[in-house]
Design an enzyme around this catalytic site. Structure first.
Site, PDB file in Angstrom:
ATOM      1  N   ASP A  68     -68.159  59.446 -53.815  1.00  0.00           N
ATOM      2  CA  ASP A  68     -69.162  60.168 -54.606  1.00  0.00           C
ATOM      3  C   ASP A  68     -68.677  61.608 -54.779  1.00  0.00           C
ATOM      4  O   ASP A  68     -68.427  62.297 -53.783  1.00  0.00           O
ATOM      5  CB  ASP A  68     -70.484  60.146 -53.825  1.00  0.00           C
ATOM      6  N   LYS A 118     -67.396  58.042 -58.240  1.00  0.00           N
ATOM      7  CA  LYS A 118     -68.687  58.024 -58.943  1.00  0.00           C
ATOM      8  C   LYS A 118     -69.159  59.456 -59.108  1.00  0.00           C
ATOM      9  O   LYS A 118     -68.900  60.276 -58.233  1.00  0.00           O
ATOM     10  CB  LYS A 118     -69.726  57.247 -58.129  1.00  0.00           C
ATOM     11  N   GLU A 136     -72.596  61.968 -60.862  1.00  0.00           N
ATOM     12  CA  GLU A 136     -73.903  62.004 -61.516  1.00  0.00           C
ATOM     13  C   GLU A 136     -73.713  62.584 -62.915  1.00  0.00           C
ATOM     14  O   GLU A 136     -74.066  63.729 -63.182  1.00  0.00           O
ATOM     15  CB  GLU A 136     -74.888  62.835 -60.682  1.00  0.00           C
ATOM     16  N   ASP A 195     -72.762  61.298 -51.372  1.00  0.00           N
ATOM     17  CA  ASP A 195     -72.971  62.679 -50.926  1.00  0.00           C
ATOM     18  C   ASP A 195     -74.285  62.781 -50.138  1.00  0.00           C
ATOM     19  O   ASP A 195     -74.610  63.831 -49.578  1.00  0.00           O
ATOM     20  CB  ASP A 195     -72.922  63.664 -52.101  1.00  0.00           C
ATOM     21  N   SER A 196     -75.017  61.657 -50.037  1.00  0.00           N
ATOM     22  CA  SER A 196     -76.168  61.559 -49.126  1.00  0.00           C
ATOM     23  C   SER A 196     -75.712  61.869 -47.701  1.00  0.00           C
ATOM     24  O   SER A 196     -76.520  62.204 -46.830  1.00  0.00           O
ATOM     25  CB  SER A 196     -76.789  60.157 -49.192  1.00  0.00           C
ATOM     26  N   GLU A 247     -80.629  54.731 -60.364  1.00  0.00           N
ATOM     27  CA  GLU A 247     -81.400  55.217 -59.212  1.00  0.00           C
ATOM     28  C   GLU A 247     -82.819  55.605 -59.641  1.00  0.00           C
ATOM     29  O   GLU A 247     -83.007  56.405 -60.572  1.00  0.00           O
ATOM     30  CB  GLU A 247     -80.700  56.432 -58.569  1.00  0.00           C
TER      31      GLU A 247
HETATM   32  O1  KIV Z   1     -75.223  59.753 -52.226  1.00  0.00           O
HETATM   33  C1  KIV Z   1     -75.679  58.614 -52.361  1.00  0.00           C
HETATM   34  O2  KIV Z   1     -75.885  57.862 -51.402  1.00  0.00           O
HETATM   35  C2  KIV Z   1     -75.960  58.169 -53.731  1.00  0.00           C
HETATM   36  C3  KIV Z   1     -76.804  56.968 -53.918  1.00  0.00           C
HETATM   37  C4  KIV Z   1     -78.200  57.275 -53.564  1.00  0.00           C
HETATM   38  C5  KIV Z   1     -76.654  56.422 -55.286  1.00  0.00           C
HETATM   39  O3  KIV Z   1     -75.537  58.808 -54.647  1.00  0.00           O
END
Ligand code: KIV
Length: 288
Positions: free
Chosen positions: A86, A116, A118, A47-48, A185
């Protein structure tokens, strides 16, 4: 390097043999294809994306529709690298049913291999439910960027006894719930090395030090394509921003000077056809 698509089993085997797992993020087809062809084992459609592709100030702006679209493009580029979606903010914080439906969307619409999220202790039941659906889950402990508001910033997690205890207990609970790997992380290297030894599943570090089973970085950090915020654990291998700027400036100069397009960039047509057009519509190129 395996020629087949990575699975939870091949990654577990790598971890058991002490082979280091490599992982990067990707958000589009061309990048995913190069990551796949370079032999990287796992790719995270993080989600980055909201920050590094869409220019938002944090990851809270990622939506399900945005993430599904990017995951779909990435999946098309990966025939051996395992693709992890994510789950964005709001896609797993409500009911177990919502979480299951959103996880299923990633698998059916975007063809990803795993999801994935959080997960805090509140989400362990959701992890179990998704695994029971048959979807592979990667856990994520330490810094949760989606909690930036509550944390007051993107900072290292696990330096005090309380926060270190949280990292250890969450990782153990995620393994127990059926996660097949866990991302660490921004966690002190000593702590992630310790938890890696306690767990039976692979651990992946992004700012968690060399003691994990594998390493992850955000690709635009690696390529030097994102300079709004660079965490101290990131390593910039290239200066793609500099290269892009230089290339675009050269293109502009060449267009303005007439050096581009040259003859080899132009389609040809016969003089005969052109003469007929000139005769029919008037105006000759000779007079321009
Ligand atoms: O969104 C992302 O790139 C992430 C990583 C930083 C683990 O969740």
């Amino acid at each position: 390097m395996t020629e087949k698509k990575h699975t939870v089993r091949t990654l577990q085997q790598m971890r058991d043999k002490g082979e280091i797992i490599t992982m990067l993020t990707a958000y589009d087809y061309p990048t995913a294809k190069q990551i796949n062809d370079a032999g990287i084992d796992m790719v995270l459609v993080g989600d980055s994306c909201a920050m590094v592709v869409h220019g938002h100030p944090n990851t809270l702006n990622a939506t399900m529709d945005m993430m599904v679209l990017h995951c779909r493009a990435v999946s098309r580029g990966c025939n051996r690298t395992m693709v992890i979606a994510d789950m964005p903010f709001g896609s797993f914080q409500y009911s177990i049913e919502d979480t299951m439906k959103n996880a299923a969307r990633f698998v059916t619409e975007a063809k990803v291999d795993a999801v994935k999220f959080e997960a805090t202790p509140n989400h362990i039941e959701k992890t179990k439910a998704i695994v029971q659906m048959g979807i592979a889950v990667v856990g994520h402990v330490g810094l949760h960027p989606q909690a930036v508001g509550a944390l007051g910033g993107l900072t290292v997690q696990g330096k005090s006894v309380d926060t270190a205890r949280k990292v250890v207990s969450e990782a153990l609970a995620l393994q127990e719930a059926g996660a097949f790997a866990i991302i660490f992380e921004a966690v002190p290297a000593k702590l992630s090395a310790y938890v890696t030894r306690k767990l039976d599943i692979p651990t992946i570090s992004i700012g968690g030090g060399p003691g994990c089973s594998g390493q992850l970085l955000v690709t635009p950090d690696v390529l030097g394509m994102f300079d709004a915020f660079t965490p101290s654990f990131a390593k910039k291998y290239q200066d793609f921003n500099g290269l892009m700027k230089q290339t675009f400036a050269q293109y502009r100069d060449e267009v303005l000077s007439g050096a581009f397009p040259a003859e080899e960039h132009c389609y040809k047509m016969s003089d005969e056809v052109m003469e007929k057009i000139e005769a029919e519509f008037g105006l000759s190129l000779i007079h321009i």
